[in-house]
Design a protein around this motif. Structure first.
Motif, PDB file in Angstrom:
ATOM      1  N   GLN A  33     -85.395  62.438 -21.254  1.00 21.86           N
ATOM      2  CA  GLN A  33     -86.833  62.444 -22.689  1.00 21.86           C
ATOM      3  C   GLN A  33     -87.332  63.391 -22.359  1.00 21.86           C
ATOM      4  N   LEU A  34     -87.143  64.491 -22.161  1.00 20.35           N
ATOM      5  CA  LEU A  34     -88.737  65.376 -22.166  1.00 20.35           C
ATOM      6  C   LEU A  34     -87.591  66.242 -22.981  1.00 20.35           C
ATOM      7  N   ARG A  35     -86.380  66.596 -22.973  1.00 19.93           N
ATOM      8  CA  ARG A  35     -85.473  67.217 -23.760  1.00 19.93           C
ATOM      9  C   ARG A  35     -85.392  66.777 -25.038  1.00 19.93           C
ATOM     10  N   VAL A  36     -85.854  65.520 -25.682  1.00 22.06           N
ATOM     11  CA  VAL A  36     -85.792  64.397 -26.394  1.00 22.06           C
ATOM     12  C   VAL A  36     -87.072  64.842 -27.062  1.00 22.06           C
ATOM     13  N   GLU A  37     -87.884  64.773 -26.744  1.00 18.89           N
ATOM     14  CA  GLU A  37     -89.000  65.020 -27.413  1.00 18.89           C
ATOM     15  C   GLU A  37     -89.559  66.507 -27.861  1.00 18.89           C
ATOM     16  N   SER A  38     -88.965  67.196 -27.074  1.00 18.54           N
ATOM     17  CA  SER A  38     -89.238  68.211 -27.425  1.00 18.54           C
ATOM     18  C   SER A  38     -88.214  68.871 -28.546  1.00 18.54           C
ATOM     19  N   ALA A  39     -87.051  67.942 -28.678  1.00 16.12           N
ATOM     20  CA  ALA A  39     -86.228  68.311 -30.082  1.00 16.12           C
ATOM     21  C   ALA A  39     -87.591  67.818 -30.832  1.00 16.12           C
ATOM     22  N   GLN A  40     -87.814  66.428 -31.112  1.00 18.84           N
ATOM     23  CA  GLN A  40     -88.645  65.547 -32.152  1.00 18.84           C
ATOM     24  C   GLN A  40     -89.759  66.778 -32.434  1.00 18.84           C
ATOM     25  N   LEU A  41     -90.358  66.983 -31.671  1.00 19.23           N
ATOM     26  CA  LEU A  41     -91.787  67.771 -32.067  1.00 19.23           C
ATOM     27  C   LEU A  41     -91.378  68.964 -32.327  1.00 19.23           C
ATOM     28  N   GLN A  42     -90.302  69.807 -32.071  1.00 21.04           N
ATOM     29  CA  GLN A  42     -89.577  71.418 -33.596  1.00 21.04           C
ATOM     30  C   GLN A  42     -89.550  70.919 -34.547  1.00 21.04           C
ATOM     31  N   ARG A  43     -88.434  68.841 -34.956  1.00 18.80           N
ATOM     32  CA  ARG A  43     -88.851  69.115 -35.601  1.00 18.80           C
ATOM     33  C   ARG A  43     -89.642  68.947 -36.948  1.00 18.80           C
ATOM     34  N   ALA A  44     -90.936  68.130 -36.260  1.00 17.12           N
ATOM     35  CA  ALA A  44     -91.736  67.803 -37.388  1.00 17.12           C
ATOM     36  C   ALA A  44     -92.519  69.299 -37.178  1.00 17.12           C
ATOM     37  N   VAL A  45     -92.738  69.401 -36.671  1.00 17.17           N
ATOM     38  CA  VAL A  45     -93.223  71.444 -36.735  1.00 17.17           C
ATOM     39  C   VAL A  45     -92.591  72.096 -37.870  1.00 17.17           C
ATOM     40  N   ALA A  46     -90.914  72.633 -38.216  1.00 23.93           N
ATOM     41  CA  ALA A  46     -90.222  72.497 -38.815  1.00 23.93           C
ATOM     42  C   ALA A  46     -90.574  72.000 -40.350  1.00 23.93           C
ATOM     43  N   SER A  47     -91.077  70.728 -40.610  1.00 26.09           N
ATOM     44  CA  SER A  47     -90.830  69.601 -41.639  1.00 26.09           C
ATOM     45  C   SER A  47     -91.848  70.084 -42.331  1.00 26.09           C
ATOM     46  N   HIS A  48     -93.306  70.126 -41.188  1.00 28.08           N
ATOM     47  CA  HIS A  48     -94.909  70.528 -41.640  1.00 28.08           C
ATOM     48  C   HIS A  48     -95.067  72.293 -42.009  1.00 28.08           C
ATOM     49  N   ALA A  49     -94.063  72.183 -41.440  1.00 32.13           N
ATOM     50  CA  ALA A  49     -94.172  74.093 -42.246  1.00 32.13           C
ATOM     51  C   ALA A  49     -93.569  74.315 -43.661  1.00 32.13           C
TER      52      ALA A  49
END
Length: 116
Positions: A33-49
């Motif tokens: 679950q932490l891996r999934v959440e980490s991947a989601q967070l990484q995508r969100a940060v990239a999208s925000h940039a």
């Protein structure tokens, strides 16, 4: 017949093997679950940039403030039913001389006209 005690332990002391197996399964699920959440967070940060970069493009090219830049992106996204990050990517590519799809170009002009 009782099972032999582990060295240094009283018979029946300590966790049962079944309990340890269940705890390992629970921890593995938590790690996944932490891996999934980490991947989601990484995508969100990239999208925000990407969105921030597109706002910068609009600020510079259309001479609008950053808040209006975000509103323009959001309006285009809503009116074309396209994810905001995809609109942002296309705006950035357009600034690098790529063509914008006609629907997005029309919405861009309309959204900018509403800001003037």
């Amino acid at each position: 017949m009782a099972s032999p005690a582990l060295p240094g332990r009283e018979p029946g002391a300590g966790p049962r093997v079944e309990d340890l197996v269940q705890e390992v399964k629970r921890l593995r699920a938590e790690v996944e679950q932490l891996r999934v959440e980490s991947a989601q967070l990484q995508r969100a940060v990239a999208s925000h940039a990407v969105v921030d970069q597109a706002i910068g493009v609009l600020v510079m090219t259309a001479k609008i403030n950053p808040e209006d830049g975000f509103m323009v992106l959001r309006e285009i996204s809503q009116h074309t039913n396209t994810k905001l990050s995809l609109i942002a990517e296309q705006i950035i590519k357009h600034a690098q001389d790529a063509a914008l799809p006609e629907t997005i170009l029309a919405e861009l002009h309309a959204a900018l006209a509403r800001r003037r």
